[in-house]
Design a protein around this motif. Sequence first.
Motif, PDB file in Angstrom:
ATOM      1  N   GLY A 123       0.654  -1.169   0.014  1.00  0.00           N
ATOM      2  CA  GLY A 123      -0.031   0.172   0.239  1.00  0.00           C
ATOM      3  C   GLY A 123       0.748   1.343   0.065  1.00  0.00           C
ATOM      4  N   VAL A 124       0.204   2.319   0.124  1.00  0.00           N
ATOM      5  CA  VAL A 124       0.766   3.835   0.402  1.00  0.00           C
ATOM      6  C   VAL A 124       1.736   3.689   1.410  1.00  0.00           C
ATOM      7  CG1 VAL A 124       0.421   6.089   0.494  1.00  0.00           C
ATOM      8  CG2 VAL A 124      -1.149   4.934  -0.495  1.00  0.00           C
ATOM      9  N   VAL A 125       1.548   3.009   2.550  1.00  0.00           N
ATOM     10  CA  VAL A 125       2.599   3.042   3.535  1.00  0.00           C
ATOM     11  C   VAL A 125       3.972   2.489   3.157  1.00  0.00           C
ATOM     12  CG1 VAL A 125       3.254   2.213   5.919  1.00  0.00           C
ATOM     13  CG2 VAL A 125       0.891   3.181   5.390  1.00  0.00           C
ATOM     14  N   GLY A 126       3.644   1.253   2.475  1.00  0.00           N
ATOM     15  CA  GLY A 126       4.763   0.715   2.015  1.00  0.00           C
ATOM     16  C   GLY A 126       5.679   1.328   0.954  1.00  0.00           C
ATOM     17  N   ALA A 127       4.845   1.981  -0.067  1.00  0.00           N
ATOM     18  CA  ALA A 127       5.414   2.746  -1.132  1.00  0.00           C
ATOM     19  C   ALA A 127       6.195   3.804  -0.768  1.00  0.00           C
ATOM     20  CB  ALA A 127       4.361   3.249  -2.071  1.00  0.00           C
ATOM     21  N   THR A 128       5.702   4.424   0.359  1.00  0.00           N
ATOM     22  CA  THR A 128       6.231   5.555   0.933  1.00  0.00           C
ATOM     23  C   THR A 128       7.501   5.335   1.713  1.00  0.00           C
ATOM     24  OG1 THR A 128       4.428   7.007   1.119  1.00  0.00           O
ATOM     25  CG2 THR A 128       6.142   7.759   2.468  1.00  0.00           C
ATOM     26  N   ALA A 129       7.784   4.213   2.462  1.00  0.00           N
ATOM     27  CA  ALA A 129       8.764   3.707   3.052  1.00  0.00           C
ATOM     28  C   ALA A 129       9.839   2.897   2.566  1.00  0.00           C
ATOM     29  CB  ALA A 129       8.254   3.053   4.527  1.00  0.00           C
ATOM     30  N   ALA A 130       9.511   2.687   1.190  1.00  0.00           N
ATOM     31  CA  ALA A 130      10.386   1.771   0.250  1.00  0.00           C
ATOM     32  C   ALA A 130      10.397   0.660   0.915  1.00  0.00           C
ATOM     33  CB  ALA A 130      11.639   2.319  -0.059  1.00  0.00           C
ATOM     34  N   SER A 131       9.482  -0.112   1.505  1.00  0.00           N
ATOM     35  CA  SER A 131       9.445  -1.546   1.985  1.00  0.00           C
ATOM     36  C   SER A 131       8.157  -2.099   1.664  1.00  0.00           C
ATOM     37  CB  SER A 131       8.873  -1.144   3.671  1.00  0.00           C
ATOM     38  OG  SER A 131       7.454  -0.474   3.732  1.00  0.00           O
ATOM     39  N   LEU A 132       8.054  -2.045   0.333  1.00  0.00           N
ATOM     40  CA  LEU A 132       7.135  -2.853  -0.429  1.00  0.00           C
ATOM     41  C   LEU A 132       7.368  -4.229  -0.628  1.00  0.00           C
ATOM     42  CD1 LEU A 132       6.133  -0.528  -3.462  1.00  0.00           C
ATOM     43  CD2 LEU A 132       4.702  -1.046  -1.614  1.00  0.00           C
ATOM     44  N   THR A 133       6.617  -5.105  -0.661  1.00  0.00           N
ATOM     45  CA  THR A 133       6.884  -6.601  -1.021  1.00  0.00           C
ATOM     46  C   THR A 133       6.672  -6.573  -2.496  1.00  0.00           C
ATOM     47  OG1 THR A 133       6.376  -7.639   1.114  1.00  0.00           O
ATOM     48  CG2 THR A 133       6.356  -8.967  -0.856  1.00  0.00           C
ATOM     49  N   ILE A 134       7.608  -7.048  -3.150  1.00  0.00           N
ATOM     50  CA  ILE A 134       7.731  -7.041  -4.696  1.00  0.00           C
ATOM     51  C   ILE A 134       7.621  -8.531  -5.059  1.00  0.00           C
ATOM     52  CG2 ILE A 134       8.785  -6.492  -6.720  1.00  0.00           C
ATOM     53  CD1 ILE A 134       9.851  -3.853  -5.223  1.00  0.00           C
ATOM     54  N   MET A 135       6.801  -9.124  -6.056  1.00  0.00           N
ATOM     55  CA  MET A 135       6.945 -10.371  -6.412  1.00  0.00           C
ATOM     56  C   MET A 135       7.103 -10.354  -7.784  1.00  0.00           C
ATOM     57  SD  MET A 135       3.127 -10.913  -4.521  1.00  0.00           S
ATOM     58  CE  MET A 135       3.022  -9.189  -4.133  1.00  0.00           C
ATOM     59  N   ALA A 136       8.276 -10.511  -8.215  1.00  0.00           N
ATOM     60  CA  ALA A 136       9.247 -10.625  -9.409  1.00  0.00           C
ATOM     61  C   ALA A 136       9.037 -11.766 -10.421  1.00  0.00           C
ATOM     62  CB  ALA A 136      10.359 -10.029  -9.231  1.00  0.00           C
ATOM     63  N   ALA A 137       8.817 -11.916 -11.534  1.00  0.00           N
ATOM     64  CA  ALA A 137       8.969 -12.977 -12.357  1.00  0.00           C
ATOM     65  C   ALA A 137       9.541 -12.403 -13.648  1.00  0.00           C
ATOM     66  CB  ALA A 137       7.525 -13.330 -12.695  1.00  0.00           C
ATOM     67  N   ALA A 138      10.736 -13.095 -13.907  1.00  0.00           N
ATOM     68  CA  ALA A 138      11.410 -12.774 -15.254  1.00  0.00           C
ATOM     69  C   ALA A 138      12.709 -13.580 -15.098  1.00  0.00           C
ATOM     70  CB  ALA A 138      12.290 -11.302 -15.061  1.00  0.00           C
ATOM     71  N   PRO A 139      13.438 -13.999 -16.261  1.00  0.00           N
ATOM     72  CA  PRO A 139      14.378 -14.838 -16.460  1.00  0.00           C
ATOM     73  C   PRO A 139      15.382 -14.064 -15.301  1.00  0.00           C
ATOM     74  CG  PRO A 139      13.777 -14.019 -18.584  1.00  0.00           C
ATOM     75  CD  PRO A 139      12.909 -13.405 -17.445  1.00  0.00           C
TER      76      PRO A 139
END
Length: 293
Positions: A123-139
Amino acid sequence: MTTIGFIGLGAMGLPMAQNLVARGFSVRGFDLRPAARAALATAGGSDAPSAAEATHGADAAVLMVVDAAQAEQILFTDGALAALAPGAMVLLMATCPPAAVAAIAARVVAAGFGFMDAPVSGGVVGATAASLTIMAAAPMETFATARPILDAMGGKVVHVGEAPGQGATAKAVNQLLCGAHLAVAAEALSLAERLGVDMHVMLDIVGGSAASSWMLGDRGPRMLEETPAVTSAVDIFVKDLGIVLEAGRGAKTALPLAALAHQLFLSVSGRGLGAADDSQVIRAYRNLQGHGG
C-alpha cells in the motif's frame, strides 16, 4: 542502468518514483495529472509531458498504472515501448490478470526488450517507506539487472519464477487473503456493533488474541471512523478480487470466499463509495442489517 521512465504517479506510484530518485536514479515521470508530475520534479525527478517522452532513451520503463488495458495503451499505442533505448526493459508493477501479463510480455519481448512482471504489496505506507513486497517474475539475468531498481522501492524482493504472469499469480493469491481477511474482520466488528458491544473494547480484545490479523490491526481502527483517510480504496479490491476470480476460473478452481468478499466490496462501490477507504466494507454489513452506513 540509471535512467528510468516512470508511468503512473498515483498514490503509490509517486512515492515509488521519489524513492528511485533518492537512490540516485534519473527518473522521468508521466501522469495525466500535472500536479503529480510537478511533485516528482520537486523531489528531483523530471516532468515528462507524455509517456513516450518519459521513456525516451531510458534504460527501463516502470509502469504503475491502473490495469492491463492501460499498460497496453501506454506501451503499444502511446509509443512508450518504442521510445526506450535498445535492449531496455519494462517492469510492469501494477496488479493485472496473469494471462494479460503473459500476453503483454510476449509482445514486449518480441519487440526486442526485456520484461519483468513485478506487482507489489504494501500500500501507500509501504510505497512511501520503500518497504514494499515485490513479487518479481523474469529470467534470472533480467532479475539481476533490475535488482537495484527493485531494492530502491521494496523491502522484500522475491523472485517468484521466470515466466511472465507468475508474479501476477502470486499477487492474486496475496489479494485473495487480504480481501477475505478484511471482509471477515468487518463481519466480526459489525456483529459486535449489532450486539451493543463497545467497538473500541472489542477491537482491543480481538486485536491482541489469536483472532487477530494484519488487516484487522491496520483496517479495524478505521472501520470505527465515519470518514477515515483513504489509504486503499474499495474499488481497488473490487478490481483485485475480480482478478483473483478470473485466475480461479482459468484454473477451474473454486474460490467461494473470494467470490463472497468480492460481492461485499462491490455492494459498497455500487452505493457510490468506491473511492472510500477499503475499511468501509463494513458498510456492506450495516446495510444488510438494516441500519444504513
